[in-house]
Scaffold this motif. Structure first.
Motif, short mmCIF file in Angstrom:
data_model
loop_
_atom_site.label_atom_id
_atom_site.label_comp_id
_atom_site.label_asym_id
_atom_site.label_seq_id
_atom_site.Cartn_x
_atom_site.Cartn_y
_atom_site.Cartn_z
N HIS A 77 0.82 -1.21 0.00
CA HIS A 77 0.00 0.00 0.00
C HIS A 77 0.85 1.26 0.00
O HIS A 77 0.44 2.29 -0.53
CB HIS A 77 -0.93 0.00 1.22
CG HIS A 77 -2.26 0.61 0.95
ND1 HIS A 77 -3.03 0.28 -0.14
CD2 HIS A 77 -2.98 1.54 1.63
CE1 HIS A 77 -4.16 0.98 -0.11
NE2 HIS A 77 -4.15 1.75 0.94
N ALA A 78 2.03 1.20 0.59
CA ALA A 78 2.91 2.37 0.60
C ALA A 78 3.36 2.74 -0.81
O ALA A 78 3.68 3.91 -1.07
CB ALA A 78 4.12 2.11 1.48
N GLY A 151 5.50 -2.22 -4.69
CA GLY A 151 5.94 -1.18 -3.77
C GLY A 151 7.44 -0.92 -3.86
O GLY A 151 7.89 0.23 -3.84
N GLU A 152 8.22 -1.99 -3.99
CA GLU A 152 9.67 -1.82 -4.10
C GLU A 152 10.06 -1.22 -5.44
O GLU A 152 11.00 -0.43 -5.54
CB GLU A 152 10.35 -3.18 -3.89
CG GLU A 152 10.29 -3.68 -2.46
CD GLU A 152 10.94 -2.70 -1.50
OE1 GLU A 152 12.12 -2.36 -1.67
OE2 GLU A 152 10.24 -2.24 -0.57
N VAL A 259 8.36 -1.13 5.44
CA VAL A 259 7.97 -0.93 6.84
C VAL A 259 6.68 -0.13 6.92
O VAL A 259 5.79 -0.44 7.73
CB VAL A 259 9.10 -0.22 7.62
CG1 VAL A 259 8.63 0.13 9.03
CG2 VAL A 259 10.33 -1.10 7.67
N LYS A 260 6.54 0.90 6.09
CA LYS A 260 5.31 1.70 6.07
C LYS A 260 4.12 0.84 5.66
O LYS A 260 3.03 0.95 6.25
CB LYS A 260 5.47 2.89 5.13
CG LYS A 260 4.25 3.80 5.07
CD LYS A 260 3.96 4.42 6.42
CE LYS A 260 2.77 5.36 6.37
NZ LYS A 260 2.47 5.94 7.70
N SER A 261 4.30 0.00 4.65
CA SER A 261 3.22 -0.89 4.23
C SER A 261 2.80 -1.81 5.36
O SER A 261 1.60 -2.04 5.59
CB SER A 261 3.65 -1.72 3.01
OG SER A 261 3.83 -0.92 1.88
N ARG A 314 9.64 1.12 18.28
CA ARG A 314 8.30 1.18 17.69
C ARG A 314 7.90 -0.13 17.02
O ARG A 314 6.85 -0.70 17.33
CB ARG A 314 8.24 2.31 16.66
CG ARG A 314 6.89 2.45 15.99
CD ARG A 314 6.91 3.55 14.95
NE ARG A 314 7.94 3.32 13.95
CZ ARG A 314 8.15 4.12 12.92
NH1 ARG A 314 7.42 5.21 12.77
NH2 ARG A 314 9.10 3.85 12.05
N MET A 315 8.73 -0.64 16.10
CA MET A 315 8.37 -1.86 15.39
C MET A 315 8.32 -3.08 16.30
O MET A 315 7.42 -3.91 16.15
CB MET A 315 9.33 -2.08 14.22
CG MET A 315 9.18 -1.06 13.10
SD MET A 315 7.45 -0.83 12.56
CE MET A 315 7.08 -2.45 11.90
N PRO A 316 9.27 -3.26 17.26
CA PRO A 316 9.08 -4.37 18.21
C PRO A 316 7.77 -4.28 18.99
O PRO A 316 7.12 -5.30 19.24
CB PRO A 316 10.29 -4.24 19.14
CG PRO A 316 11.33 -3.59 18.30
CD PRO A 316 10.60 -2.64 17.42
N VAL A 317 7.37 -3.06 19.37
CA VAL A 317 6.09 -2.91 20.07
C VAL A 317 4.94 -3.32 19.16
O VAL A 317 4.00 -4.01 19.58
CB VAL A 317 5.92 -1.46 20.56
CG1 VAL A 317 4.49 -1.21 21.03
CG2 VAL A 317 6.88 -1.18 21.70
#
Length: 355
Positions: A77-78, A151-152, A259-261, A314-317
């Motif tokens: 989606h990003a 996306g890539e 990561v945004k996706s 943030r990402m681990p959370v």
């Protein structure tokens, strides 16, 4: 004639005329948005934070149309957000030099802003159609791989294109965006999602989600409906990207990575696949979570590397939240239901008469 002993719900349309019922949400939303803009105009940080929340709501609700209602699995989606951001940004830079003769500057800027947003949304929708038409014949993991690849491709393309600023990013985009404009599009995407969910098209999407083979056997054009859902979702992702490009100082490929996706996918899964209000609640919570962590670290005296600590945790959370949710409630916070469906004991409902 009704069957003896059967009960049917009477048609209770209420005091609102049918002609007004369609535009009533717009009539209510416009003054509310104007009041919000007037109230928050003096606080740049609140304006920025609410704008980020609004953009993430648009992304989550639009992705929910594909991943939640249609039962597909898109993780790119990003990429559509990036298309909308860069096309809208370049369009604004081009139109700014032309202007609209004879029109006041404030009105001219907003008209040009809307044109740039629509250009970004249409470009993203076109990409969604080009990607979706051949790839939505695929299912499950195969579709996820195709959307991830798209996306890539978009990220690498803008990173190596001079017109988009290459890896340094695109700067100088006019800061036309506002809280009122962002939440006007939030209102539109939520309205579209709810109208789709309650229409015959929505029932076809739900049928595809539950059993695509059975839906196709019953005459549902599964590929056609999936492509339409993908195009609508991509359009609003492009709009979100255009809004994002007009309230940040610079846009660069690093803002539209995998990561945004995955952040958007987590929002949809956390809220409940198929629940519009669930996607909204999850988007608000996960967007404000880093600010809450910053406040926590600030209270602990970690001022030096505060931003770095928040980015690292943030990402681990997010991952821990997703694992806990999948173990405790696999269907998400609301499942396929909406907020008003899961709070029946606190929200009194109007009873319809029986005939």
């Amino acid at each position: 004639m009704a069957t003896p002993g059967a009960t049917t719900l009477s048609d209770d349309t209420g005091p609102i005329p049918p002609a007004l019922r369609g535009i009533l949400p717009v009539l209510i939303a416009l003054p509310v948005l104007a009041l919000a803009e007037w109230t928050l105009g003096a606080s740049p940080f609140a304006t920025y934070l609410l704008s980020v929340v609004g953009v993430n709501i648009i992304l989550a609700v639009s992705l929910n149309i594909v991943n939640g209602m249609t039962g597909q699995f898109s993780i790119g989606h990003a990429g559509f957000m990036a298309v909308g951001a860069y096309i809208a940004g370049v369009t604004s830079l081009s139109l700014k030099e032309i202007g609209i003769p004879g029109v006041p500057v404030v009105v001219s800027d907003q008209l040009l802003f809307v044109e740039a947003l629509l250009a970004g949304g249409v470009a993203a929708a076109l990409c969604g159609f080009l990607v979706g038409l051949p790839s939505l014949r695929l299912r499950g993991d195969y579709l996820a791989i195709v959307t991830l690849g798209f996306g890539e491709i978009i990220r690498v393309f803008v990173q190596n294109t001079e017109a988009f600023g290459r890896a340094l990013g695109l700067s100088g985009i006019p800061q036309y965006s506002s809280v009122a404009m962002v939440y006007f599009w939030v209102f539109l995407v939520v309205l579209v999602a709810r109208r789709i969910a309650g229409s015959s098209h929505g029932r076809s999407l739900w049928a595809i989600r539950e059993d695509e083979v059975a839906a196709e056997a019953m005459g549902v054009d599964t590929t056609g409906y999936k492509v339409r859902a993908f195009v609508i979702s991509s359009f609003f992702a492009g709009i979100a990207g255009g809004l994002f490009a007009h309230f940040v100082p610079i846009i660069n490929p690093g803002s539209f990575t995998f990561v945004k996706s995955m952040e958007i996918v987590v929002m949809v899964v956390l809220g409940g696949l198929g629940s519009t209000t669930g996607a909204i609640v999850a988007a608000i919570f996960l967007t404000l979570l880093p600010e809450g962590l910053r406040s926590l670290f600030g209270a602990m005296g970690a001022e030096g590397s505060l931003a770095q600590k928040v980015d690292q945790i943030r990402m681990p959370v997010y991952g821990v939240l997703l694992v806990v949710l999948m173990l405790a409630r696999p269907q998400g916070l609301f499942g396929t239901k909406e907020l008003w469906d899961v709070l029946p004991r606190w929200l009194p409902r109007k009873k319809k008469g029986l005939t």
